[in-house]
Write a protein that holds these residues in place. Sequence first.
Motif, PDB file in Angstrom:
ATOM      1  N   UNK A  86      -1.933  -3.072 -10.531  1.00 12.03           N
ATOM      2  CA  UNK A  86      -1.017  -3.351 -10.718  1.00 12.03           C
ATOM      3  C   UNK A  86       0.002  -3.923 -12.163  1.00 12.03           C
ATOM      4  N   UNK A  87       0.418  -3.198 -12.514  1.00 10.90           N
ATOM      5  CA  UNK A  87       1.565  -3.682 -13.545  1.00 10.90           C
ATOM      6  C   UNK A  87       2.487  -4.216 -13.087  1.00 10.90           C
ATOM      7  N   UNK A  88       3.282  -5.561 -13.182  1.00 12.26           N
ATOM      8  CA  UNK A  88       4.265  -5.806 -12.085  1.00 12.26           C
ATOM      9  C   UNK A  88       5.536  -6.141 -13.077  1.00 12.26           C
ATOM     10  N   UNK A  89       6.922  -6.165 -12.247  1.00 12.77           N
ATOM     11  CA  UNK A  89       7.993  -6.089 -13.574  1.00 12.77           C
ATOM     12  C   UNK A  89       7.618  -4.906 -14.189  1.00 12.77           C
ATOM     13  N   UNK A  90       8.284  -4.947 -15.307  1.00  8.13           N
ATOM     14  CA  UNK A  90       8.683  -3.990 -16.297  1.00  8.13           C
ATOM     15  C   UNK A  90       7.169  -3.215 -16.881  1.00  8.13           C
ATOM     16  N   UNK A  91       7.250  -1.710 -15.911  1.00  8.30           N
ATOM     17  CA  UNK A  91       6.150  -0.915 -16.446  1.00  8.30           C
ATOM     18  C   UNK A  91       5.491  -0.969 -17.999  1.00  8.30           C
ATOM     19  N   UNK A  92       4.629  -1.447 -18.058  1.00  9.45           N
ATOM     20  CA  UNK A  92       3.948  -0.606 -19.182  1.00  9.45           C
ATOM     21  C   UNK A  92       4.481   0.601 -20.395  1.00  9.45           C
ATOM     22  N   UNK A  93       4.880   1.663 -19.826  1.00  8.15           N
ATOM     23  CA  UNK A  93       5.512   2.761 -20.689  1.00  8.15           C
ATOM     24  C   UNK A  93       6.676   2.333 -21.583  1.00  8.15           C
ATOM     25  N   UNK A  94       7.545   1.510 -20.200  1.00  6.13           N
ATOM     26  CA  UNK A  94       9.403   0.993 -20.933  1.00  6.13           C
ATOM     27  C   UNK A  94       8.884  -0.263 -22.072  1.00  6.13           C
ATOM     28  N   UNK A  95       7.583  -0.992 -21.889  1.00 11.06           N
ATOM     29  CA  UNK A  95       7.223  -2.263 -22.171  1.00 11.06           C
ATOM     30  C   UNK A  95       6.925  -1.727 -24.544  1.00 11.06           C
ATOM     31  N   UNK A  96       5.992  -0.183 -23.880  1.00 10.14           N
ATOM     32  CA  UNK A  96       5.699   0.869 -25.011  1.00 10.14           C
ATOM     33  C   UNK A  96       7.074   1.267 -25.455  1.00 10.14           C
ATOM     34  N   UNK A  97       7.458   1.771 -24.860  1.00  5.61           N
ATOM     35  CA  UNK A  97       9.127   2.389 -24.958  1.00  5.61           C
ATOM     36  C   UNK A  97       9.588   1.530 -26.504  1.00  5.61           C
ATOM     37  N   UNK A  98       9.899   0.294 -25.500  1.00  5.20           N
ATOM     38  CA  UNK A  98      11.428  -0.657 -26.697  1.00  5.20           C
ATOM     39  C   UNK A  98      10.141  -1.609 -27.517  1.00  5.20           C
ATOM     40  N   UNK A  99       8.862  -1.366 -27.711  1.00  7.40           N
ATOM     41  CA  UNK A  99       8.244  -1.375 -28.481  1.00  7.40           C
ATOM     42  C   UNK A  99       8.350  -1.108 -29.418  1.00  7.40           C
ATOM     43  N   UNK A 100       8.034   0.482 -29.599  1.00  4.89           N
ATOM     44  CA  UNK A 100       7.587   1.214 -30.707  1.00  4.89           C
ATOM     45  C   UNK A 100       8.749   1.262 -31.181  1.00  4.89           C
ATOM     46  N   UNK A 101       9.046   1.130 -32.317  1.00  2.00           N
ATOM     47  CA  UNK A 101      10.571   0.974 -32.766  1.00  2.00           C
ATOM     48  C   UNK A 101      11.048   2.452 -32.840  1.00  2.00           C
ATOM     49  N   UNK A 102       9.956   3.543 -33.611  1.00  2.00           N
ATOM     50  CA  UNK A 102      10.320   4.572 -33.590  1.00  2.00           C
ATOM     51  C   UNK A 102      10.970   5.231 -31.959  1.00  2.00           C
ATOM     52  N   UNK A 103       9.948   5.040 -30.885  1.00  2.00           N
ATOM     53  CA  UNK A 103      10.674   5.497 -29.809  1.00  2.00           C
ATOM     54  C   UNK A 103      11.697   4.898 -28.807  1.00  2.00           C
ATOM     55  N   UNK A 104      11.716   4.019 -29.304  1.00  2.25           N
ATOM     56  CA  UNK A 104      12.907   3.149 -29.104  1.00  2.25           C
ATOM     57  C   UNK A 104      14.589   3.867 -29.605  1.00  2.25           C
ATOM     58  N   UNK A 105      13.924   4.634 -30.744  1.00  6.72           N
ATOM     59  CA  UNK A 105      15.512   4.823 -30.973  1.00  6.72           C
ATOM     60  C   UNK A 105      15.572   6.498 -31.279  1.00  6.72           C
ATOM     61  N   UNK A 106      14.019   6.874 -30.173  1.00  2.40           N
ATOM     62  CA  UNK A 106      14.659   8.809 -29.589  1.00  2.40           C
ATOM     63  C   UNK A 106      14.581   8.338 -28.149  1.00  2.40           C
ATOM     64  N   UNK A 107      14.675   6.783 -27.190  1.00  2.00           N
ATOM     65  CA  UNK A 107      14.756   6.837 -26.421  1.00  2.00           C
ATOM     66  C   UNK A 107      16.041   6.396 -26.462  1.00  2.00           C
ATOM     67  N   UNK A 108      16.912   5.638 -26.928  1.00  2.00           N
ATOM     68  CA  UNK A 108      18.810   5.528 -27.503  1.00  2.00           C
ATOM     69  C   UNK A 108      19.023   6.695 -27.862  1.00  2.00           C
ATOM     70  N   UNK A 109      19.197   7.891 -28.110  1.00  2.00           N
ATOM     71  CA  UNK A 109      19.359   8.569 -28.950  1.00  2.00           C
ATOM     72  C   UNK A 109      19.630   9.895 -27.773  1.00  2.00           C
ATOM     73  N   UNK A 110      18.565  10.047 -26.846  1.00  2.00           N
ATOM     74  CA  UNK A 110      18.760  10.734 -25.362  1.00  2.00           C
ATOM     75  C   UNK A 110      19.555  10.242 -25.071  1.00  2.00           C
ATOM     76  N   UNK A 111      19.541   9.220 -24.688  1.00  2.00           N
ATOM     77  CA  UNK A 111      20.923   8.874 -23.264  1.00  2.00           C
ATOM     78  C   UNK A 111      22.867   8.831 -24.172  1.00  2.00           C
ATOM     79  N   UNK A 112      22.184   9.618 -25.715  1.00  2.00           N
ATOM     80  CA  UNK A 112      23.874   9.687 -26.177  1.00  2.00           C
ATOM     81  C   UNK A 112      24.281   9.311 -27.251  1.00  2.00           C
TER      82      UNK A 112
END
Length: 200
Positions: A86-112
């Motif tokens: 098991x990945x403890x602490x920050x989940x893998x998907x959150x790591x990917x979403x914060x590391x992949x600049x495009x995904x991160x921009x999309x996530x930030x836009x999602x919360x307005x």
Amino acid sequence: SGSQAIKALKEEGIHSILINPNIATVQTSKGMADKVYFLPITPHYVKQVIRQERPEGILLTFGGQTALNCGIELNKSGVLEKYGVKVLGTPIQSIIESEDRKLFSEKVAEVGERVAPSAAAYSFEEALEAAEKLGYPVLARAAYTLGGLGSGFADNPEQLRSLAQSAFAHSNQLIIDKSLKGWKEVEYEVVRDAYNNCIT
């Protein structure tokens, strides 16, 4: 932070196994981790340790960029699932979403929240096209490099080409952002414990 994590695990009575190639760091000192492997943090070596030790969990956020990238690879190749780690602490998907600049921009836009206009590039040509579209100056940032390796500002195509060459040596993705030079940045952090005590 790695040393503090080991101390916290010890206080909770959790057996810890450390992989660290640096013999000069405090966390490899006798009496810290229960077991220490002086090995490079690569999927090849970490997989061997997982196969040998069969840990229940793994902490990826205490080894900097190297450990994050290694964890993503171990997850992608199915090693963590195969051995039930098991990945403890920050989940893998959150790591990917914060590391992949495009995904991160999309996530930030999602919360307005608004972000600087940007585009993801996977080649020199795409980077130059994006910069032309956004207008110089631009900020070029390599993905999967938290410390900003291979990133910088470009005022023209020549500077961008030089930055892109450096960035693509570390990552296959380059984000081209409209430059916000001259803006004021305000950064704050909030730390919260299990009893809902907060420090901002």
